[in-house]
Design an enzyme around this catalytic site. Structure first.
Site, PDB file in Angstrom:
ATOM      1  N   LEU A   1      -3.450  12.308  65.916  1.00  0.00           N
ATOM      2  CA  LEU A   1      -3.506  11.623  67.411  1.00  0.00           C
ATOM      3  C   LEU A   1      -3.587  10.122  67.077  1.00  0.00           C
ATOM      4  O   LEU A   1      -4.358   9.468  67.743  1.00  0.00           O
ATOM      5  CB  LEU A   1      -4.662  12.270  68.013  1.00  0.00           C
ATOM      6  CG  LEU A   1      -4.854  13.842  68.379  1.00  0.00           C
ATOM      7  CD1 LEU A   1      -6.050  14.025  69.059  1.00  0.00           C
ATOM      8  CD2 LEU A   1      -3.777  14.126  69.354  1.00  0.00           C
TER       9      LEU A   1
ATOM     10  N   ASN B   1      17.088  13.027  68.658  1.00  0.00           N
ATOM     11  CA  ASN B   1      16.612  14.060  69.662  1.00  0.00           C
ATOM     12  C   ASN B   1      16.190  13.357  71.030  1.00  0.00           C
ATOM     13  O   ASN B   1      15.745  12.044  71.036  1.00  0.00           O
ATOM     14  CB  ASN B   1      15.195  14.674  69.247  1.00  0.00           C
ATOM     15  CG  ASN B   1      15.477  15.873  68.359  1.00  0.00           C
ATOM     16  OD1 ASN B   1      14.836  16.823  68.149  1.00  0.00           O
ATOM     17  ND2 ASN B   1      16.368  15.486  67.417  1.00  0.00           N
TER      18      ASN B   1
ATOM     19  N   TYR C   1      11.912   3.239  57.502  1.00  0.00           N
ATOM     20  CA  TYR C   1      11.541   4.306  57.739  1.00  0.00           C
ATOM     21  C   TYR C   1      12.329   5.161  57.255  1.00  0.00           C
ATOM     22  O   TYR C   1      11.833   6.333  56.849  1.00  0.00           O
ATOM     23  CB  TYR C   1      11.959   4.423  59.436  1.00  0.00           C
ATOM     24  CG  TYR C   1      12.290   5.703  59.905  1.00  0.00           C
ATOM     25  CD1 TYR C   1      11.296   6.669  59.931  1.00  0.00           C
ATOM     26  CD2 TYR C   1      13.287   6.069  60.495  1.00  0.00           C
ATOM     27  CE1 TYR C   1      11.340   8.140  60.205  1.00  0.00           C
ATOM     28  CE2 TYR C   1      13.623   7.572  60.884  1.00  0.00           C
ATOM     29  CZ  TYR C   1      12.590   8.524  60.791  1.00  0.00           C
ATOM     30  OH  TYR C   1      12.823   9.504  61.251  1.00  0.00           O
TER      31      TYR C   1
ATOM     32  N   LYS D   1      11.457   8.484  54.690  1.00  0.00           N
ATOM     33  CA  LYS D   1      11.961   9.800  54.653  1.00  0.00           C
ATOM     34  C   LYS D   1      12.726  10.345  53.734  1.00  0.00           C
ATOM     35  O   LYS D   1      12.590  11.543  53.357  1.00  0.00           O
ATOM     36  CB  LYS D   1      12.744   9.882  56.219  1.00  0.00           C
ATOM     37  CG  LYS D   1      11.637   9.844  57.473  1.00  0.00           C
ATOM     38  CD  LYS D   1      10.658  11.085  57.649  1.00  0.00           C
ATOM     39  CE  LYS D   1      11.349  12.307  57.663  1.00  0.00           C
ATOM     40  NZ  LYS D   1      10.288  13.289  58.128  1.00  0.00           N
TER      41      LYS D   1
ATOM     42  N   ILE E   1       8.755  16.035  68.792  1.00  0.00           N
ATOM     43  CA  ILE E   1       9.555  17.238  68.592  1.00  0.00           C
ATOM     44  C   ILE E   1       8.304  18.421  68.327  1.00  0.00           C
ATOM     45  O   ILE E   1       8.725  19.800  68.515  1.00  0.00           O
ATOM     46  CB  ILE E   1      10.480  16.741  67.438  1.00  0.00           C
ATOM     47  CG1 ILE E   1      11.420  15.816  67.603  1.00  0.00           C
ATOM     48  CG2 ILE E   1      11.202  18.154  66.992  1.00  0.00           C
ATOM     49  CD1 ILE E   1      12.188  15.252  66.731  1.00  0.00           C
TER      50      ILE E   1
ATOM     51  N   THR F   1      15.479  13.573  58.776  1.00  0.00           N
ATOM     52  CA  THR F   1      16.600  12.938  59.825  1.00  0.00           C
ATOM     53  C   THR F   1      17.651  12.523  59.024  1.00  0.00           C
ATOM     54  O   THR F   1      17.824  12.280  57.769  1.00  0.00           O
ATOM     55  CB  THR F   1      15.926  11.595  60.111  1.00  0.00           C
ATOM     56  OG1 THR F   1      16.718  10.540  60.790  1.00  0.00           O
ATOM     57  CG2 THR F   1      15.297  10.637  58.716  1.00  0.00           C
ATOM     58  N   ASP F   2      18.835  12.257  60.034  1.00  0.00           N
ATOM     59  CA  ASP F   2      20.172  11.927  59.406  1.00  0.00           C
ATOM     60  C   ASP F   2      20.043  10.414  59.175  1.00  0.00           C
ATOM     61  O   ASP F   2      20.809  10.080  58.250  1.00  0.00           O
ATOM     62  CB  ASP F   2      21.221  12.268  60.390  1.00  0.00           C
ATOM     63  CG  ASP F   2      20.848  11.376  61.890  1.00  0.00           C
ATOM     64  OD1 ASP F   2      19.806  10.597  61.806  1.00  0.00           O
ATOM     65  OD2 ASP F   2      21.650  11.645  62.793  1.00  0.00           O
ATOM     66  N   GLU F   3      18.991   9.828  59.233  1.00  0.00           N
ATOM     67  CA  GLU F   3      19.061   8.417  58.907  1.00  0.00           C
ATOM     68  C   GLU F   3      19.016   8.009  57.367  1.00  0.00           C
ATOM     69  O   GLU F   3      19.216   7.037  56.858  1.00  0.00           O
ATOM     70  CB  GLU F   3      18.040   7.377  59.667  1.00  0.00           C
ATOM     71  CG  GLU F   3      18.229   7.333  61.223  1.00  0.00           C
ATOM     72  CD  GLU F   3      17.144   6.608  61.784  1.00  0.00           C
ATOM     73  OE1 GLU F   3      16.964   5.494  61.240  1.00  0.00           O
ATOM     74  OE2 GLU F   3      16.738   7.000  63.089  1.00  0.00           O
TER      75      GLU F   3
ATOM     76  N   ARG G   1      18.407  -5.712  66.073  1.00  0.00           N
ATOM     77  CA  ARG G   1      17.412  -5.652  64.999  1.00  0.00           C
ATOM     78  C   ARG G   1      18.061  -5.665  63.786  1.00  0.00           C
ATOM     79  O   ARG G   1      19.195  -5.313  63.350  1.00  0.00           O
ATOM     80  CB  ARG G   1      16.784  -4.208  65.036  1.00  0.00           C
ATOM     81  CG  ARG G   1      17.165  -2.960  64.963  1.00  0.00           C
ATOM     82  CD  ARG G   1      16.425  -1.701  65.121  1.00  0.00           C
ATOM     83  NE  ARG G   1      17.005  -0.590  64.953  1.00  0.00           N
ATOM     84  CZ  ARG G   1      16.808   0.514  65.390  1.00  0.00           C
ATOM     85  NH1 ARG G   1      15.789   0.710  66.476  1.00  0.00           N
ATOM     86  NH2 ARG G   1      17.434   1.765  65.137  1.00  0.00           N
TER      87      ARG G   1
ATOM     88  N   HIS H   1      20.321  -2.700  61.320  1.00  0.00           N
ATOM     89  CA  HIS H   1      20.648  -1.573  62.266  1.00  0.00           C
ATOM     90  C   HIS H   1      21.842  -1.135  62.100  1.00  0.00           C
ATOM     91  O   HIS H   1      23.074  -1.487  62.004  1.00  0.00           O
ATOM     92  CB  HIS H   1      20.843  -2.347  63.823  1.00  0.00           C
ATOM     93  CG  HIS H   1      20.598  -1.541  64.981  1.00  0.00           C
ATOM     94  ND1 HIS H   1      21.034  -1.926  66.191  1.00  0.00           N
ATOM     95  CD2 HIS H   1      20.445  -0.264  64.959  1.00  0.00           C
ATOM     96  CE1 HIS H   1      20.899  -0.897  66.974  1.00  0.00           C
ATOM     97  NE2 HIS H   1      20.506   0.198  66.416  1.00  0.00           N
TER      98      HIS H   1
END
Length: 355
Positions: free
Chosen positions: A37, A190, A160, A164, A14, A134-136, A305, A308
């Protein structure tokens, strides 16, 4: 009036798309592209900008306070757009520590460097710190539940999303405690150019072209709202230029699809393209499409997973009403552009694959 932007995670998916978009829209602005990187950061994503006036690449880690502070001062940065993050849920389950380090500690370091640079002198400098989330962070939705809105309770379910969520709270705290001029956007899934091929859409595209299995978690019924990456960049542009300091804006694509339907759509579109293009059949002889077979034959259902989330969906009414943002692409039009890009850029994705 020209601006000077520091974009973190600028060589990632992104971030790179945002840098290219901003460069096209505002060629007079300075862009400092910062990236560590790591595996998903690819300097080739920015190759066309290297050496151009007003573009600077900085190979650095967002946890390096001295490097970030020096870059802010050297380029008189007035806008920081923070994309840098570990973002793959499966990796967060197997190795959560890296997600805490980058997403939580890294964000805190950036906030402190920004506070020193913009608020540390006798008179505060005009600035904006925009945090991309994120929406998560909101958890999972039932089938008939309305989409996530900006006042939604946070209920992260993976390492994750928890990392966030923590970074979102830090950004809010640095605004309310220290007066840092911040904004936050929480986006849906995305897709588009430069997407690292471990994620669903590019994984399936490249696997079809190579004749490899298409893994689908569980029964494929998990639902996501899909946002074409350039539409996401347009949304962030709206927030930076018109958004209210201290506010959060949800950016969605108004495109809910379950995972199996996405995979089947990709199969159908590539079946059709191969049928009408002998050149594709020659370039990708290992694809079942090259033999007149359907890519659907590659679909394999695999064990779901851990943790989920079943459904994510964005209620984007606020950014539409307050800032006039609407996505330009439907999922169907965005997928066609994504297919065009991956077929035209085999030299980009081929080296990123393990086999």
């Amino acid at each position: 009036m020209s601006r000077s932007l520091l974009v973190t995670g600028a060589a990632g998916f992104i971030g790179a798309n945002f840098v290219h978009y901003w460069r096209r829209q505002y060629p007079q602005d300075t862009i400092v592209a910062l990236d560590a990187l790591t595996y998903a950061g690819n300097r080739a994503n920015l190759a066309s900008l290297e050496g151009s006036e007003g573009f600077h690449f900085l190979h650095a880690d967002i946890r390096d306070y001295a490097a970030v502070l020096a870059a802010l001062g050297r380029h008189a940065v007035d806008t920081l757009v923070h994309f840098a993050a570990e973002s793959h849920v499966d990796r967060s389950i197997s190795g959560p520590a890296a997600f805490i380090e980058t997403n939580v500690v890294g964000t805190q370091v950036l906030l402190e460097a920004a506070r020193t640079h913009w608020l540390g002198g006798d008179s505060p400098r005009p600035h904006r710190f925009h945090h991309v989330s994120t929406d998560e962070v909101y958890g999972s939705l039932a089938a008939d539940a309305p989409g996530f809105h900006e006042e939604q309770k946070y209920e992260p379910n993976s390492p994750y999303s928890a990392s966030k969520a923590a970074s979102d709270h830090l950004v809010r705290a640095w605004h309310h405690t220290y007066g840092l001029q911040v904004s936050t956007s929480n986006c849906s899934n995305n897709y588009g150019p430069y997407h690292f091929p471990e994620k669903l859409v590019p994984l399936c595209l490249t696997n079809i072209l190579r004749g490899l299995p298409l893994p689908v978690y569980g029964d494929g019924s998990n639902i996501r709202d899909w946002l074409y990456v350039e539409d996401h960049c347009r949304g962030i542009e709206k927030v930076l230029l018109q958004g209210v300091v201290g506010e959060t804006y949800n950016i969605g694509g108004n495109n809910e699809w379950n995972n199996l339907s996405i995979v089947e759509l990709l199969c159908e579109r590539l079946d059709r393209r191969f049928a009408g293009d002998a050149g594709l059949r020659e370039r990708f002889p290992d694809s079942p499409c090259a033999r007149g077979e359907s890519a659907r034959d590659l679909i394999r259902f695999v064990e779901d997973r851990a943790g989920h989330d079943w459904r994510y969906a964005i209620d984007a009414a606020k950014i539409a009403a307050d800032l006039g943002f609407q996505p330009v692409e439907t999922f169907e039009t965005g997928i066609e552009k994504t297919l065009d890009w991956y077929l035209a850029n085999e030299a980009w994705w081929r080296p990123l694959l393990a086999n």
